[in-house]
Design an enzyme around this catalytic site. Structure first.
Site, PDB file in Angstrom:
ATOM      1  N   ASN A 108      48.645  73.394  31.105  1.00 34.91           N
ATOM      2  CA  ASN A 108      47.522  73.414  30.166  1.00 34.91           C
ATOM      3  C   ASN A 108      47.977  73.996  28.833  1.00 34.91           C
ATOM      4  O   ASN A 108      48.782  74.925  28.781  1.00 34.91           O
ATOM      5  CB  ASN A 108      46.309  74.159  30.745  1.00 34.91           C
ATOM      6  N   ILE A 109      47.460  73.412  27.757  1.00 35.58           N
ATOM      7  CA  ILE A 109      47.824  73.839  26.396  1.00 35.58           C
ATOM      8  C   ILE A 109      46.516  74.065  25.639  1.00 35.58           C
ATOM      9  O   ILE A 109      45.792  73.104  25.357  1.00 35.58           O
ATOM     10  CB  ILE A 109      48.683  72.768  25.687  1.00 35.58           C
ATOM     11  N   GLU A 110      46.222  75.341  25.368  1.00 32.66           N
ATOM     12  CA  GLU A 110      44.936  75.676  24.742  1.00 32.66           C
ATOM     13  C   GLU A 110      45.065  75.696  23.219  1.00 32.66           C
ATOM     14  O   GLU A 110      46.163  75.655  22.666  1.00 32.66           O
ATOM     15  CB  GLU A 110      44.437  77.011  25.298  1.00 32.66           C
ATOM     16  N   GLU A 132      46.955  68.327  33.999  1.00 31.33           N
ATOM     17  CA  GLU A 132      47.047  66.999  34.615  1.00 31.33           C
ATOM     18  C   GLU A 132      47.192  65.915  33.557  1.00 31.33           C
ATOM     19  O   GLU A 132      47.981  64.982  33.695  1.00 31.33           O
ATOM     20  CB  GLU A 132      45.791  66.696  35.448  1.00 31.33           C
ATOM     21  N   CYS A 144      39.481  68.599  36.584  1.00 28.40           N
ATOM     22  CA  CYS A 144      38.182  68.419  35.926  1.00 28.40           C
ATOM     23  C   CYS A 144      37.844  66.924  35.887  1.00 28.40           C
ATOM     24  O   CYS A 144      38.705  66.067  36.128  1.00 28.40           O
ATOM     25  CB  CYS A 144      38.211  69.019  34.524  1.00 28.40           C
TER      26      CYS A 144
HETATM   27  N1  THU Z   1      42.390  73.343  33.206  1.00 23.58           N
HETATM   28  C1  THU Z   1      43.400  72.510  33.609  1.00 23.58           C
HETATM   29  O1  THU Z   1      44.535  72.599  33.106  1.00 23.58           O
HETATM   30  N2  THU Z   1      43.124  71.578  34.550  1.00 23.58           N
HETATM   31  C2  THU Z   1      41.891  71.401  35.097  1.00 23.58           C
HETATM   32  O2  THU Z   1      41.666  70.419  35.790  1.00 23.58           O
HETATM   33  C3  THU Z   1      40.833  72.390  34.877  1.00 23.58           C
HETATM   34  C4  THU Z   1      41.035  73.282  33.713  1.00 23.58           C
HETATM   35  C5  THU Z   1      42.689  74.337  32.150  1.00 23.58           C
HETATM   36  C6  THU Z   1      42.047  74.058  30.826  1.00 23.58           C
HETATM   37  C7  THU Z   1      41.946  75.443  30.232  1.00 23.58           C
HETATM   38  O3  THU Z   1      43.172  75.746  29.608  1.00 23.58           O
HETATM   39  C8  THU Z   1      41.791  76.358  31.441  1.00 23.58           C
HETATM   40  O4  THU Z   1      42.203  75.606  32.553  1.00 23.58           O
HETATM   41  C9  THU Z   1      40.366  76.850  31.650  1.00 23.58           C
HETATM   42  O5  THU Z   1      39.458  75.810  31.681  1.00 23.58           O
END
Ligand code: THU
Length: 142
Positions: A50-52, A63, A96
């Site tokens: 994940n990259i915020e 994913e 998600c």
């Molecule tokens: N996140 C994912 O990387 N995959 C998911 O399917 C659910 C959420 C990440 C996004 C965000 O960086 C953090 O989790 C909190 O939502």
């Protein structure tokens, strides 16, 4: 006689790579590291984290990063056979809705989605179970 070296099974490799991908997570806002590893029908594996972003809508899930890396390297003619998602959470997080939809675009017929964490918990589903009645290109008559 010497023992032949142990070749890790695809499942073990995918688990290892999904967990390793968590190390690259950029998640200063949620402080939740997520890693993903996808296996394609051609045997290749792609990973993502994940990259915020400070503008929260710019955040992308692990994913989708893995899927986009695969498509950007190989083009859209790929079939995802396995998805492994790794978090610290218990029970382990599942993809998600948006990621399920993106996976659906490139999904193989019997795709497995496995949710794991570092403590060894593992939940296994089919993609079909996670996204029944999916919207896809057939609706657009393509
Ligand atoms: N996140 C994912 O990387 N995959 C998911 O399917 C659910 C959420 C990440 C996004 C965000 O960086 C953090 O989790 C909190 O939502």
């Amino acid at each position: 006689m010497s023992e032949s070296p142990k070749i890790p099974s695809p499942a073990a490799l995918l688990k290892e790579q999904a967990i390793a991908a968590m190390n690259h997570s950029y998640s200063p806002y949620s402080k939740k590291s997520v890693g993903a590893a996808i296996h394609l029908s051609n045997g290749k594996i792609f990973t993502g984290c994940n990259i915020e972003n400070s503008s929260f809508g710019g955040t992308v899930c692990a994913e989708r990063v893995a899927v986009w890396k695969a498509v950007s390297e190989l083009g859209g003619d790929i079939q995802i056979t396995d998805v492994y998602v790794a978090t610290e959470a218990s029970p382990p997080w599942s993809p998600c809705g948006l990621c399920r939809q993106v996976i659906n675009e490139f999904v193989a017929k019997e795709c497995k989605v496995v949710l794991i964490n570092k403590t060894g918990e593992e939940l296994s589903f089919t993609h079909q179970e996670l996204l029944p009645q999916a919207f896809d290109r057939s609706a657009l008559e393509i």
